[in-house]
Design an enzyme around this catalytic site. Structure first.
Site, mmCIF file in Angstrom:
data_model
loop_
_atom_site.group_PDB
_atom_site.id
_atom_site.type_symbol
_atom_site.label_atom_id
_atom_site.label_comp_id
_atom_site.label_asym_id
_atom_site.label_seq_id
_atom_site.Cartn_x
_atom_site.Cartn_y
_atom_site.Cartn_z
ATOM 1 N N ASP A 194 -4.242 2.592 -3.282
ATOM 2 C CA ASP A 194 -3.637 3.210 -2.108
ATOM 3 C C ASP A 194 -4.186 4.622 -1.930
ATOM 4 O OD1 ASP A 194 -1.874 3.591 0.042
ATOM 5 O OD2 ASP A 194 -0.273 4.335 -1.264
ATOM 6 N N HIS A 207 1.518 2.643 7.285
ATOM 7 C CA HIS A 207 1.889 3.500 6.160
ATOM 8 C C HIS A 207 3.177 4.236 6.500
ATOM 9 C CE1 HIS A 207 -2.010 3.759 3.703
ATOM 10 N NE2 HIS A 207 -2.188 2.789 4.589
ATOM 11 N N ILE A 215 5.370 0.456 1.219
ATOM 12 C CA ILE A 215 6.700 0.934 0.843
ATOM 13 C C ILE A 215 6.627 1.591 -0.534
ATOM 14 C CG2 ILE A 215 9.068 0.270 0.251
ATOM 15 C CD1 ILE A 215 8.571 -0.015 3.210
#
Length: 283
Positions: free
Chosen positions: A81, A207, A230
């Protein structure tokens, strides 16, 4: 089973639902994610931020997620991420990640394209999927900070150019969400989302979805969001349960009696998200 990100998201894109991408940095969070996915029969993306890599160690967290993913009865992808550092992205590729995000969104468009295209060429050569970002998501996550007043929405024409020239598999777009807790209710630009989806026709990523009202999430999914990140909601569930346990029994000291209930609290939040996103039963 451990699969690539695009294997999971191609189906979501085709069938019109979203897959939850949940951040982890330790064993208990990973357990909560995998157990929730199996109990709801949902495909799932387990992602690690650069801060998470620093906290857990790249080899350690890779081993935890990959071991659990390979034994899971549902499709699981391991995703990086917000990879802002090229070398970090390369380390993840070498350590078994099946999906990576090259986030060069702070750079001018042409530079973002150049860096992202290089990552795509390398990752695709290894059979790994790639996410990128255009536009800026407000708020703060790990070492990435964007002033909410300066957060730029994704331009549809730029998004199309970016997708064509880089060859990315899925794109994170800025339509009004922010990282971290919201001060008020976020207002999403659904018209912008609809236009981008129609122009690109690829999986799109949202996002900063923690705290976004359920109806807004459902609408975003109906308009083409296929991956929803999340993190904050999971952290808050952990913290709430931890406080309750300590207040109830200040003498408790066994980590299993503390972390076990916290894991269950996180799992319930994750299951609710999977159902909300439409991923339940899609594995």
């Amino acid at each position: 089973m451990l699969v690539t990100g695009i294997e999971i998201l191609k189906k979501a894109h085709k069938e019109g639902y979203a897959v939850g991408a949940f951040n982890t940095s330790n064993l208990e969070i990973t357990q909560a994610i995998v157990e929730a996915a199996e109990e709801t029969k949902s495909p799932v993306i387990i992602q690690v931020s650069e801060g998470g890599l620093k906290y857990a160690g790249i080899e350690t967290i890779s081993s935890i997620v990959r071991t659990m993913a390979e034994k899971a009865s549902v499709p699981v992808a391991l995703h990086l991420d917000h990879g802002t550092d090229f070398n970090t992205v390369m380390k993840c590729l070498r350590n078994g990640w099946t999906s990576v995000m090259m986030d060069a969104s702070k750079l001018p468009l042409e530079e973002n394209i150049k860096v992202t295209k290089t990552v795509v060429e390398i990752a695709h050569g290894m059979g790994v999927s790639v996410e990128a970002e255009i536009g800026k998501i407000g708020g703060t996550e790990d070492n990435i900070t964007v002033d909410e007043r300066e957060a730029a929405m994704t331009d549809p024409e730029e998004a199309l150019k970016f997708a064509k020239e880089t060859g990315i598999d899925y794109l994170a777009i800025a339509i009004g969400t922010a990282h971290g807790p919201y001060k008020g209710e976020p207002k999403l630009d659904f018209d912008r989302l609809k236009k981008i989806k129609e122009m690109l026709n690829i999986p799109l990523v949202l996002h900063g979805a923690s705290g976004v009202p359920e109806e807004a999430i459902k609408k975003a999914v109906s308009l083409g969001i296929n991956k929803i990140n999340i993190d904050t909601d999971i952290r808050q569930a952990f913290a709430r349960r931890l406080r309750e346990l300590i207040e109830k029994d200040s003498e408790v000291y066994d980590p299993r009696k503390i972390l076990g209930p916290c894991k269950d609290a996180m799992k319930e939040v994750i299951k609710q998200k999977m159902i909300l996103f439409g991923a339940a039963g899609k594995a």
